[in-house]
Scaffold this motif. Sequence first.
Motif, short mmCIF file in Angstrom:
data_model
loop_
_atom_site.label_atom_id
_atom_site.label_comp_id
_atom_site.label_asym_id
_atom_site.label_seq_id
_atom_site.Cartn_x
_atom_site.Cartn_y
_atom_site.Cartn_z
N MET A 71 4.44 -4.50 -12.88
CA MET A 71 4.60 -5.76 -13.62
C MET A 71 5.54 -6.70 -12.87
N LEU A 72 5.07 -7.89 -12.65
CA LEU A 72 5.88 -8.88 -11.97
C LEU A 72 6.37 -9.88 -13.01
N VAL A 73 7.65 -10.12 -13.04
CA VAL A 73 8.18 -11.04 -14.03
C VAL A 73 8.87 -12.20 -13.32
N VAL A 74 8.28 -13.34 -13.35
CA VAL A 74 8.92 -14.53 -12.81
C VAL A 74 8.91 -15.59 -13.90
N ARG A 75 10.03 -15.85 -14.45
CA ARG A 75 10.08 -16.84 -15.53
C ARG A 75 10.07 -18.25 -14.96
N SER A 76 9.24 -19.08 -15.54
CA SER A 76 9.20 -20.47 -15.10
C SER A 76 10.43 -21.19 -15.60
N SER A 127 -10.61 -17.66 -22.65
CA SER A 127 -9.31 -17.45 -22.03
C SER A 127 -8.88 -18.70 -21.27
#
Lengths: 266, 266
Positions: B1-6, B46
């Motif tokens: 899981m990659l988590v990059v918050r904008s 979607s």
Amino acid sequence: MLVVRSSSFWHNMSIIRVCFLSTLFSLLAASSLCMEQTLGMRIEGSHIVMKTSCSSFFFNSQVNNAQGWKVIPEECEDLVARYMNNGQYAVDMEGVAVAVLDYLKDIIPGEDGKDVVIFDIDETALSNLPYYRKHRYGAEVFDHPLFSKWVEEGVAPAIPAMLSLYKVLQAENWGIVFMTGRTESQRNITSQNLLDVGYSGWTTLLLRSPAEAHTSAVEYKTRKRLQLQHEGYRIWTSLGDQWSDLAGAAVGNRTFKLPNPMYHIP
Amino acid sequence: MLVVRSSSFWHNMSIIRVCFLSTLFSLLAASSLCMEQTLGMRIEGSHIVMKTSCSSFFFNSQVNNAQGWKVIPEECEDLVARYMNNGQYAVDMEGVAVAVLDYLKDIIPGEDGKDVVIFDIDETALSNLPYYRKHRYGAEVFDHPLFSKWVEEGVAPAIPAMLSLYKVLQAENWGIVFMTGRTESQRNITSQNLLDVGYSGWTTLLLRSPAEAHTSAVEYKTRKRLQLQHEGYRIWTSLGDQWSDLAGAAVGNRTFKLPNPMYHIP
């Protein structure tokens, strides 16, 4: 220090309202921005001259400042009715759906189906607006048996923005957990209602067991979430129309409060 | 899981807006309840067809669904201006003041002055509306030096409902703690400004030390609150226009979110 919490802010306020009725009406003036039925309030020295406006009721109820209220202020019935019926509610729900998608867009759920989003049911996945239309949009005291009867008809419509969101999330491989204050005895009708209006393929549907009947919403939901975590689920976010859906442990990194000016579950 | 918050939801949304401009305009229709400038949004399968309305921006920003936004959506400038100027903002502030009084009314503060309420300063005790009137109500990117210059003029007016609340609480023997993201270098001008507009006799005024310059609002404020507790203060509630004023430890049993659709401090 003596601490006795009052049960109903907006109810108590109606007592103050009666006391200060004379000053109240002098403040009764609609502004240009949806302030019809605004009553106003002033504090002079240590004396509360008046209070309440439907707009401030709306604001305070939605940001969780007002707690413990049991009915909406009577004079706000029209405003709440208009909010619910004229498209504003639907648009605000869509705004929430977009905010959820924005939060989740950079997270890639794993292949194991353990990355989940928690959806509340009433006023989140399903709408009880047909019921509340007949019960003054929350201006009547909540009638538990009557509401259960409505639930057991199994005809609550989907909230369109949330159904769309649900389908987008499923297409992106998110697991969906339904978690509701409804009881185990309502499992079949709730499942059927969800399926009938377009929700399907959820990961799990969690309802209140008889043993949990008298647990508070926060306690009950927290326990269920911790259980999910224990089973290896990774909870990324919780969506609900009540702050009690979003409080306690394991709600996710971010939570989303959906609009509901009709009732409050502590 | 990659988590990059904008970093900015509402900014990113403007990109989507451009992509779906054609469908956007078909949805541009004002409803009867303050929905001028509503743009609408739909999710098809979607595929996000569109998004945003100023009402949903308002809702999402105030209930803490939208996070990380840096400017208000350009098309919402007029709505925010009207909200701030036409009395609605003032009335909503009064609603919060009454909710605070309702919560505190059955708590009797001790004689030792240690029972305190924490007030944030900007957009809580003092208003920066005169500044934001010149800067498009938050539709311009925040200019730190320019804002500091305004702060250092020391002419921010009081927010009437909060000044009234402050005086009521003092009369009832509550201690008042001011806690602000302003810096120690602004202590004198801030004190003077508060005194000039009618706030006086506070318990303590806490500002950001040079060492705390780069701490997040939540971290900085939590540390200060824990320090207060360590000094024997009993914190009953925190009032602020930002959710970051109300997060972390020792905020009190209940917190109160004040309206502020103009800016967001994470």
